[in-house]
Write an enzyme that holds these catalytic residues in place. Sequence first.
Site, PDB file in Angstrom:
ATOM      1  CD  GLU A 250      -3.005  -1.088   0.349  1.00  0.00           C
ATOM      2  OE1 GLU A 250      -3.184  -0.032  -0.294  1.00  0.00           O
ATOM      3  OE2 GLU A 250      -3.710  -2.090   0.201  1.00  0.00           O
ATOM      4  CB  CYS A 284      -1.864   7.174   1.134  1.00  0.00           C
ATOM      5  SG  CYS A 284      -3.150   6.234   1.955  1.00  0.00           S
TER       6      CYS A 284
HETATM    7  P1  NAP Z   1       8.049   5.416   4.796  1.00  0.00           P
HETATM    8  O1  NAP Z   1       9.149   6.361   4.992  1.00  0.00           O
HETATM    9  O2  NAP Z   1       8.002   4.634   3.542  1.00  0.00           O
HETATM   10  O3  NAP Z   1       8.057   4.454   6.069  1.00  0.00           O
HETATM   11  C1  NAP Z   1       7.082   3.480   6.253  1.00  0.00           C
HETATM   12  C2  NAP Z   1       7.628   2.352   7.102  1.00  0.00           C
HETATM   13  O4  NAP Z   1       8.693   1.737   6.396  1.00  0.00           O
HETATM   14  C3  NAP Z   1       8.183   2.802   8.446  1.00  0.00           C
HETATM   15  O5  NAP Z   1       7.880   1.831   9.407  1.00  0.00           O
HETATM   16  C4  NAP Z   1       9.670   2.855   8.179  1.00  0.00           C
HETATM   17  O6  NAP Z   1      10.458   2.640   9.326  1.00  0.00           O
HETATM   18  C5  NAP Z   1       9.833   1.678   7.242  1.00  0.00           C
HETATM   19  N1  NAP Z   1      11.040   1.748   6.432  1.00  0.00           N
HETATM   20  C6  NAP Z   1      11.758   2.824   6.056  1.00  0.00           C
HETATM   21  N2  NAP Z   1      12.807   2.456   5.302  1.00  0.00           N
HETATM   22  C7  NAP Z   1      12.759   1.110   5.201  1.00  0.00           C
HETATM   23  C8  NAP Z   1      13.547   0.146   4.532  1.00  0.00           C
HETATM   24  N3  NAP Z   1      14.620   0.482   3.819  1.00  0.00           N
HETATM   25  N4  NAP Z   1      13.193  -1.152   4.628  1.00  0.00           N
HETATM   26  C9  NAP Z   1      12.110  -1.510   5.336  1.00  0.00           C
HETATM   27  N5  NAP Z   1      11.323  -0.645   5.993  1.00  0.00           N
HETATM   28  C10 NAP Z   1      11.630   0.658   5.914  1.00  0.00           C
HETATM   29  O7  NAP Z   1       6.610   6.118   4.873  1.00  0.00           O
HETATM   30  P2  NAP Z   1       6.087   7.179   5.948  1.00  0.00           P
HETATM   31  O8  NAP Z   1       6.804   8.457   5.700  1.00  0.00           O
HETATM   32  O9  NAP Z   1       6.110   6.564   7.307  1.00  0.00           O
HETATM   33  O10 NAP Z   1       4.549   7.283   5.533  1.00  0.00           O
HETATM   34  C11 NAP Z   1       4.090   8.096   4.540  1.00  0.00           C
HETATM   35  C12 NAP Z   1       3.913   7.333   3.235  1.00  0.00           C
HETATM   36  O11 NAP Z   1       3.020   6.235   3.441  1.00  0.00           O
HETATM   37  C13 NAP Z   1       3.279   8.164   2.162  1.00  0.00           C
HETATM   38  O12 NAP Z   1       3.917   7.950   0.938  1.00  0.00           O
HETATM   39  C14 NAP Z   1       1.843   7.644   2.109  1.00  0.00           C
HETATM   40  O13 NAP Z   1       1.194   7.850   0.890  1.00  0.00           O
HETATM   41  C15 NAP Z   1       2.034   6.213   2.408  1.00  0.00           C
HETATM   42  N6  NAP Z   1       0.784   5.614   2.888  1.00  0.00           N
HETATM   43  C16 NAP Z   1       0.103   4.768   2.047  1.00  0.00           C
HETATM   44  C17 NAP Z   1      -1.105   4.207   2.454  1.00  0.00           C
HETATM   45  C18 NAP Z   1      -1.856   3.275   1.547  1.00  0.00           C
HETATM   46  O14 NAP Z   1      -2.709   2.544   2.059  1.00  0.00           O
HETATM   47  N7  NAP Z   1      -1.607   3.250   0.250  1.00  0.00           N
HETATM   48  C19 NAP Z   1      -1.614   4.497   3.723  1.00  0.00           C
HETATM   49  C20 NAP Z   1      -0.895   5.360   4.553  1.00  0.00           C
HETATM   50  C21 NAP Z   1       0.309   5.904   4.121  1.00  0.00           C
HETATM   51  P3  NAP Z   1      11.305   3.811  10.052  1.00  0.00           P
HETATM   52  O15 NAP Z   1      10.298   4.703  10.650  1.00  0.00           O
HETATM   53  O16 NAP Z   1      12.110   3.046  11.041  1.00  0.00           O
HETATM   54  O17 NAP Z   1      12.120   4.482   8.992  1.00  0.00           O
END
Ligand code: NAP
Length: 475
Positions: A250, A284
């Site tokens: 997602e 998102c």
């Molecule tokens: P993110 O930076 O992608 O982080 C999401 C999760 O991934 C966090 O738990 C993060 O951990 C982890 N993560 C980061 N780098 C990683 C890696 N290299 N390998 C594995 N895991 C890793 O996203 P965010 O800033 O938290 O959230 C915002 C994003 O989520 C936006 O793009 C939004 O559109 C998207 N989103 C999508 C949906 C949907 O249903 N489509 C719903 C909600 C949000 P750390 O915190 O430890 O870095």
Amino acid sequence: MTVFTDLFIDGEWRPGSGDQRFDVIDPADLSTIGRFAIATEQDCMDAVDAAAAAQPAWAATPPRERGELLRTAYELLTDEVETVAELMVRENGKSWADAIGEANYAKEFFRWFSEEAVRIPGDYRLAPSGDKRIIVDRQPIGVSLLITPWNFPAAMATRKLGPALAAGCTTILKPARETPLTAAYIVDVLRRAGVPRGVVNLVTPSPTGLLVKLMIDRPEVRKVSFTGSTEVGRELLHACADSVVSTSMELGGNAPLIVLPGADIDSTVAGALLAKMRNGGSACTAANRFYVHSSVHDEFVARMDAALAAIPVGPGLERSNGLGALVSVQERDKVARLVDAAVAGGATVVRGGRASRDGAFYDATLLTGVEHGSAINVTEIFGPVTAVVRFDEVDEAVRMANDTVYGLMAYVFGEERAAVDVARRLEVGMVAINRGVVSDPAAPFGGVKQSGLGREGGAEGILEFLEEKYLALTA
Ligand code: NAP
């Protein structure tokens, strides 16, 4: 209120084996509200071991028992909905209305999947040759790694834990670094509901990418369900390719909101406000690109401006505030940079356009004359910024709406028949027609293109955690 700041592994709360912690910050006043345990490689491996050891017995637990356990967790969350909301206000910065709305939405995933646990479908057919009976069984996929973002700390956790547990999978939850407290609270709700040891584990590894990869490389891990940015999603898809692990993704969105000629402006502004301002724009699904027909453009802008002016801004713990803080100063500065670049490129600031409070707040902002294809139009803003592009031809609006690598969500406002026609032409997984919100545990949530793979919620959500097994029987 009990605040959990440790890891949860094999049925026990425990500090990280390296005895290190990171700060959890309240973005409204930038104070430290907790110091959460960092999971080492050893802790992550222990979590995989615990989940793997618990997997056979959990898969063999009758679906009714799994469902009733989720139902108990739903009831506990119902009683404790304000506690969950308060945790989210504190660690994420969102308004009280957004937090309580999310806490209620989050618990519904436990109720929905408590009902789905006993309805796992199978199939039977006779082979066309008549020589065999074909039985299609669905079995839990196995140990599932669930990785969640900071913007919906409760709902993204329950939207994954609910179907995984209902399907008979054991889990390792990895919440975002900004918001581990809500996730830990939900894990403790499951503990109190009676989840057996090892079935739910929680780790907060650092460095994230390296340790997540080591968990994925363990052969016992059979599923990665991720919600977060497209960039990290892409990295995880590569990581999962090495051991051919099943993924549900997602990812990011860049939702267009199209206002057609003839749209009713009262209901359009009400819907647009929800589509843009829910969760302060950090969703998102948030409307990111407003394409408004020339015939209604000026009235829409004037009414949207008045509506944004009426939203009180401030800390979410003051329950009358409608717009809270962004999750961090870094996120606030990212929004500010996008707005500044749009203005430098010729956009007009009708309202806001600055951060006028201390803490990670950004003013509700309305921009007109935004250029299709400019940075603010192609980037997920993730903040309270309405960026309006004017159009004259509906075909042009559809072309611009589809001109993106994302395909999660779109909104269309207008006479219903015309709106449905446009909705059918949009390259997205979900379309809201004359309404500002689509999320519902009973509906399949997810995107196309680079917004993701798979669906969460609905009858579809549990299938992501099940695998078909074909049994051939003599006819
Ligand atoms: P993110 O930076 O992608 O982080 C999401 C999760 O991934 C966090 O738990 C993060 O951990 C982890 N993560 C980061 N780098 C990683 C890696 N290299 N390998 C594995 N895991 C890793 O996203 P965010 O800033 O938290 O959230 C915002 C994003 O989520 C936006 O793009 C939004 O559109 C998207 N989103 C999508 C949906 C949907 O249903 N489509 C719903 C909600 C949000 P750390 O915190 O430890 O870095």
